[in-house]
Scaffold this active site. Structure first.
Site, PDB file in Angstrom:
ATOM      1  N   ILE A  82      12.195 -17.608  29.371  1.00 48.24           N
ATOM      2  CA  ILE A  82      10.952 -17.774  28.610  1.00 48.24           C
ATOM      3  C   ILE A  82      10.936 -19.129  27.916  1.00 48.24           C
ATOM      4  O   ILE A  82       9.938 -19.862  27.968  1.00 48.24           O
ATOM      5  CB  ILE A  82      10.794 -16.640  27.585  1.00 48.24           C
ATOM      6  CG1 ILE A  82      10.576 -15.303  28.307  1.00 48.24           C
ATOM      7  CG2 ILE A  82       9.630 -16.926  26.640  1.00 48.24           C
ATOM      8  CD1 ILE A  82      10.564 -14.101  27.383  1.00 48.24           C
ATOM      9  N   VAL A  85      10.327 -22.028  30.407  1.00 44.22           N
ATOM     10  CA  VAL A  85       8.938 -22.175  30.852  1.00 44.22           C
ATOM     11  C   VAL A  85       8.034 -22.571  29.682  1.00 44.22           C
ATOM     12  O   VAL A  85       7.110 -23.387  29.844  1.00 44.22           O
ATOM     13  CB  VAL A  85       8.437 -20.873  31.503  1.00 44.22           C
ATOM     14  CG1 VAL A  85       6.955 -20.981  31.862  1.00 44.22           C
ATOM     15  CG2 VAL A  85       9.251 -20.566  32.759  1.00 44.22           C
ATOM     16  N   GLU A  86       8.300 -22.030  28.514  1.00 48.04           N
ATOM     17  CA  GLU A  86       7.444 -22.311  27.355  1.00 48.04           C
ATOM     18  C   GLU A  86       7.575 -23.760  26.873  1.00 48.04           C
ATOM     19  O   GLU A  86       6.574 -24.428  26.608  1.00 48.04           O
ATOM     20  CB  GLU A  86       7.799 -21.365  26.200  1.00 48.04           C
ATOM     21  CG  GLU A  86       7.314 -19.938  26.376  1.00 48.04           C
ATOM     22  CD  GLU A  86       5.826 -19.797  26.095  1.00 48.04           C
ATOM     23  OE1 GLU A  86       5.190 -20.782  25.679  1.00 48.04           O
ATOM     24  OE2 GLU A  86       5.302 -18.694  26.304  1.00 48.04           O
ATOM     25  N   SER A  87       8.810 -24.228  26.719  1.00 48.38           N
ATOM     26  CA  SER A  87       9.026 -25.517  26.041  1.00 48.38           C
ATOM     27  C   SER A  87       9.879 -26.494  26.810  1.00 48.38           C
ATOM     28  O   SER A  87      10.131 -27.590  26.332  1.00 48.38           O
ATOM     29  CB  SER A  87       9.687 -25.268  24.681  1.00 48.38           C
ATOM     30  OG  SER A  87      11.004 -24.749  24.851  1.00 48.38           O
TER      31      SER A  87
END
Length: 247
Positions: A82, A85-87
């Site tokens: 997560i 992909v997020e940051s």
């Protein structure tokens, strides 16, 4: 003249471990090759497989943090996927909407989760960013507790990225239209239809219009990274077991 082998014989258990490792290598190579045919171009962050004292594959500089924040529902490889992909694992990243940190939480969500954990809301750190995200993931997990465990992660990720309100709008529409709202494959087209202003104005829709293209891509990327990281972890553990057997 025949050449005789005078070295130690390989036991059946060693042979099984060796074959298992070889099979994992083949599966990993095959799945990664197959995924490359369909995945969107994404700027990759180098991922190394190295030994660490705690006996896990190394995925990032934040492995210890992710492992400290994991639990039986959300393991550290999923949290890393997560964050990736997020940051892209950039702790300083702030989105146009204001989401920040490794897990790209909105400030209001971050503060709300900290309040629920009885933590001073003025504090900001990588650790709290991940802990607040895990708490939010658990709230989403409870929210979709009626969805089967094999399907639920898709609903959680969709809500984490695009908000649970739109997901429930789609579920209400699906129920009315006789579509299986408990299977993500069936629900996804309904959720995508919320980008149509006419559909979004249906009396069953409470969260408004929803442009879900980014969310669908997000879910696919997180699921793929999670799958890859889990395979890498299994491969690492298999190689460690093999090393122990052939010592």
């Amino acid at each position: 003249m025949e050449t005789q082998y005078n070295g130690p014989e390989m036991s059946r258990s060693k042979l099984v471990v060796l074959l298992s490792t070889a099979i994992l290598l083949v599966v990993l190579f095959t799945l990664r090759s197959r995924n490359r045919l369909h995945e969107e171009p994404v700027q990759e962050v180098p991922v190394q497989i190295e030994k660490r004292d705690f006996g896990h594959v190394e995925l990032s500089d934040f492995d210890s943090l992710m492992q400290a924040c994991q639990d039986s529902t959300f393991d550290w490889t999923l949290l890393t996927a997560i964050a990736f992909v997020e940051s892209k694992l950039d702790t300083t990243l702030v989105s146009e909407a204001g989401a920040f940190g490794l897990m790209q939480l909105m400030p209001s969500t971050y503060k709300h989760m900290l309040v629920k954990m009885d933590i001073d809301t003025n504090l900001v750190s990588n650790e709290l960013n991940v802990k607040a995200a895990v708490r939010y993931l658990h709230e989403l997990d409870d929210l979709f507790g009626f969805i089967g465990p094999e399907e639920r992660l898709n609903y959680i990720l969709a809500s984490y990225n695009g908000g649970p309100g739109h997901v429930f709008d789609a579920m209400r529409l699906a129920r009315r239209d006789g579509i299986d709202r408990f299977r993500w494959e069936s629900l996804a087209p309904v959720l995508q239809s919320l980008s149509d202003s006419v559909v979004a104005q249906d009396t069953l829709c409470r969260a408004g219009i929803f442009y879900g293209t980014e969310t669908f891509g997000y879910i696919n990327r997180v699921q793929k990274k999670y799958h890859d990281f889990r395979l890498m972890e299994l491969l690492y553990q298999a190689s460690e077991t093999l090393n122990e057997h052939i010592k």
